[in-house]
Design an enzyme around this catalytic site. Structure first.
Site, short mmCIF file in Angstrom:
data_model
loop_
_atom_site.label_atom_id
_atom_site.label_comp_id
_atom_site.label_asym_id
_atom_site.label_seq_id
_atom_site.Cartn_x
_atom_site.Cartn_y
_atom_site.Cartn_z
N GLY A 132 0.83 -1.22 0.00
CA GLY A 132 0.00 0.00 0.00
C GLY A 132 0.85 1.26 0.00
O GLY A 132 0.55 2.23 0.68
N GLY A 155 1.34 5.00 3.60
CA GLY A 155 2.38 4.13 3.03
C GLY A 155 3.37 4.94 2.21
O GLY A 155 4.59 4.78 2.32
N SER A 164 -5.06 0.07 13.90
CA SER A 164 -5.88 1.25 14.13
C SER A 164 -6.29 1.31 15.59
O SER A 164 -6.39 0.27 16.25
CB SER A 164 -7.12 1.15 13.24
OG SER A 164 -8.06 2.12 13.60
N SER A 183 1.39 3.21 -2.54
CA SER A 183 1.06 4.14 -3.63
C SER A 183 0.42 5.43 -3.14
O SER A 183 0.36 6.41 -3.87
CB SER A 183 0.13 3.45 -4.63
OG SER A 183 -1.05 3.04 -3.96
N SER A 184 -0.10 5.44 -1.91
CA SER A 184 -0.78 6.66 -1.45
C SER A 184 -0.78 6.70 0.08
O SER A 184 -0.28 5.78 0.74
CB SER A 184 -2.23 6.70 -1.97
OG SER A 184 -2.95 5.62 -1.40
N GLY A 185 -1.34 7.77 0.61
CA GLY A 185 -1.59 7.87 2.04
C GLY A 185 -0.35 7.67 2.90
O GLY A 185 0.76 8.09 2.56
N TYR A 190 -14.14 -3.59 9.47
CA TYR A 190 -12.84 -2.87 9.56
C TYR A 190 -12.25 -3.02 10.97
O TYR A 190 -11.10 -3.43 11.13
CB TYR A 190 -13.05 -1.39 9.22
CG TYR A 190 -11.77 -0.58 9.24
CD1 TYR A 190 -10.88 -0.63 8.16
CD2 TYR A 190 -11.44 0.22 10.34
CE1 TYR A 190 -9.69 0.10 8.18
CE2 TYR A 190 -10.26 0.95 10.36
CZ TYR A 190 -9.39 0.89 9.27
OH TYR A 190 -8.22 1.61 9.30
N1 LIG Z 1 -6.61 7.23 7.27
C1 LIG Z 1 -6.73 6.98 8.56
O1 LIG Z 1 -7.24 7.83 9.31
C2 LIG Z 1 -6.27 5.67 9.13
C3 LIG Z 1 -6.40 5.47 10.52
C4 LIG Z 1 -5.95 4.25 11.07
C5 LIG Z 1 -5.39 3.28 10.24
N2 LIG Z 1 -5.30 3.51 8.90
C6 LIG Z 1 -4.69 2.45 8.07
O2 LIG Z 1 -3.63 2.98 7.29
C7 LIG Z 1 -3.40 2.11 6.17
C8 LIG Z 1 -3.22 2.97 4.93
O3 LIG Z 1 -4.43 3.66 4.67
P1 LIG Z 1 -4.44 5.19 4.25
O4 LIG Z 1 -5.25 5.92 5.24
O5 LIG Z 1 -3.09 5.65 3.92
O6 LIG Z 1 -5.39 5.11 2.96
P2 LIG Z 1 -5.10 5.04 1.39
O7 LIG Z 1 -4.45 6.29 0.93
O8 LIG Z 1 -6.40 4.64 0.80
O9 LIG Z 1 -4.03 3.87 1.25
C9 LIG Z 1 -4.40 2.53 1.19
C10 LIG Z 1 -3.35 1.80 0.40
O10 LIG Z 1 -3.67 0.41 0.40
C11 LIG Z 1 -3.64 -0.05 -0.93
N3 LIG Z 1 -4.55 -1.16 -1.14
C12 LIG Z 1 -5.88 -1.22 -0.90
N4 LIG Z 1 -6.36 -2.43 -1.25
C13 LIG Z 1 -5.31 -3.13 -1.74
C14 LIG Z 1 -5.17 -4.44 -2.27
N5 LIG Z 1 -6.22 -5.27 -2.41
N6 LIG Z 1 -3.94 -4.84 -2.66
C15 LIG Z 1 -2.87 -4.03 -2.55
N7 LIG Z 1 -2.94 -2.78 -2.07
C16 LIG Z 1 -4.15 -2.33 -1.67
C17 LIG Z 1 -4.06 1.15 -1.77
O11 LIG Z 1 -3.66 0.93 -3.10
P3 LIG Z 1 -4.41 1.57 -4.38
O12 LIG Z 1 -3.61 2.79 -4.71
O13 LIG Z 1 -4.33 0.51 -5.40
O14 LIG Z 1 -5.82 1.84 -3.96
C18 LIG Z 1 -3.30 2.25 -1.05
O15 LIG Z 1 -1.97 2.29 -1.48
C19 LIG Z 1 -4.60 1.18 6.12
O16 LIG Z 1 -4.24 -0.09 6.63
C20 LIG Z 1 -5.62 1.84 7.04
O17 LIG Z 1 -6.50 0.91 7.60
C21 LIG Z 1 -5.71 4.68 8.31
#
Ligand SMILES: NC(=O)c1ccc[n+]([C@@H]2O[C@H](COP(=O)([O-])OP(=O)(O)OC[C@H]3O[C@@H](n4cnc5c(N)ncnc54)[C@H](OP(=O)(O)O)[C@@H]3O)[C@@H](O)[C@H]2O)c1
Length: 334
Positions: free
Chosen positions: A9, A15, A171, A11-13, A193
């Site tokens: 993951g 990660g 989380s 590619s965005s956020g 989730y």
């Molecule tokens: N945002 C928050 O407030 C928050 C809070 C607590 C925990 N988190 C955790 O942080 C982590 C990253 O999330 P984020 O907030 O940074 O959101 P995000 O920008 O949507 O990043 C999610 C990443 O996971 C990848 N992904 C999703 N499904 C996938 C699959 N089937 N195979 C491979 N890659 C996949 C996405 O790739 P694509 O580019 O292909 O979509 C993207 O790179 C997650 O585990 C999330 O649960 C986030």
């Protein structure tokens, strides 16, 4: 050769921000971006190389919700690398989230407001679906695909000479009350989730029990609430902007509003620099930001017992055997 770090993951956020921060600190790392979408992966790689031209950044394509894709990616990684020093199990989804507006408004005026905003407890439900492998998609993505990846990469990870690390993006919303061993894919509930994040907390504890003597250590981090594609699925960007004055105010009372992926990566970067043997496997390491915007890392004791962690681990091994058998059968028939 520098350390090799794999990030799912990326590619965005958080990660992507994590990769950027790791390279800023040490451009001798070899970073491998494990991404589902090749176009987004290349864009992330180009941005990382633009900021750090001497870095070694490669890409491996993997859809963690698709078991064949995970097996293929693991084969490729075994071929490319002799060892992996650190794997960030970060990819995650929260599909079709529904915000409980009634709970939100009554919570805002209650004493639970800080807890509610920090953990989203009682605020969110999701609509899950079933993958082509017959698994619940949230479980398959957030937990099981990563579990299979680790199993397949074991020869690159479990060494007794120098330790390797697994760092999971969990989380604060992981909750024991949303998880059950009898329905660990959460097919009957409405909070897949939270269940999946509790499941990965359990898995991290079990992996430590099984592998620490072979030099593999697992830790769990929470990046806090950040504005990413995931949170924009809950509310559109303009509503987050409207809520910003309240959130800025809340930041003086709750440390979970990291808001940017850069801040959210704090605990993930911090863990990378720790001696894994000194970490408590029952702690969750939380990224935190003060009202004035300073980042720090804090810990939370996870609500986990070793017995449940082990039972869950055994269930994952059974499911692995079953799914691999099914895949083999269908591949032989076609
Ligand atoms: N945002 C928050 O407030 C928050 C809070 C607590 C925990 N988190 C955790 O942080 C982590 C990253 O999330 P984020 O907030 O940074 O959101 P995000 O920008 O949507 O990043 C999610 C990443 O996971 C990848 N992904 C999703 N499904 C996938 C699959 N089937 N195979 C491979 N890659 C996949 C996405 O790739 P694509 O580019 O292909 O979509 C993207 O790179 C997650 O585990 C999330 O649960 C986030």
């Amino acid at each position: 050769m520098g350390k090799v770090v794999l990030v799912t993951g990326a590619s965005s956020g958080v990660g992507r921000a994590l990769c950027q921060r790791l390279l800023q600190e040490d451009d001798g790392l070899h970073l491998c971006l494990a991404c589902r979408n090749p176009g987004r992966a290349e864009a992330a790689r180009a941005a990382l190389l633009a900021a750090c031209p001497s870095a070694q950044v490669t890409v491996v394509q993997v859809d963690v919700a698709d078991l064949r894709s995970v097996l293929r990616a693991a084969r490729e990684l075994r071929h490319r690398f002799q060892r992996l020093d650190c794997v960030y199990l970060n990819a995650g989804i929260m599909p079709n989230p529904h915000l409980n507006l009634r709970a939100l408004f009554s919570g805002i005026f209650s004493r639970k407001v800080i807890h509610m905003f920090s953990t989203a407890e009682g605020l969110l439900t999701q609509e899950d679906r079933v993958t082509a492998d017959g698994l619940q998609e949230v479980f398959a993505t957030n937990v099981f695909g990563h579990f299979i990846l680790i199993q397949e990469l074991e020869p690159l990870l479990a060494h007794s000479d120098s330790p390797s690390r697994l760092i999971w993006t969990s989380s604060r919303s992981a909750s024991r009350s949303n998880f059950s061993l009898e329905d660990f894919q959460h097919s009957r509930g409405q909070e897949p989730y939270s269940s999946s994040k509790y499941a990965l907390d359990l898995l991290s504890v079990a992996l430590n029990q099984h592998f620490h003597q072979r030099g593999l250590y697992s830790s769990v981090a929470c990046p806090g609430t950040m504005l990413t594609n995931l949170t924009y699925g809950i509310l559109p960007p303009f509503l987050w902007t409207l809520m910003m004055p309240i959130i800025w105010l809340l930041r003086f009372f709750a440390n979970a509003f990291t808001l940017t992926p850069y801040n959210g990566a704090e605990a993930l970067v911090w863990l990378f620099h720790q001696n894994p043997e000194s970490l408590n496997p029952l702690n969750k390491y939380l990224s935190a930001t003060t009202g004035f915007g300073s980042n720090y890392v804090t810990t939370q004791k996870m609500d986990i017992d070793g017995d449940t962690a082990e039972k869950f681990y055994q269930k994952l091994l059974e499911l692995e055997k079953h799914i691999k058998g099914t895949i083999q059968d269908t591949d032989t028939q076609s």
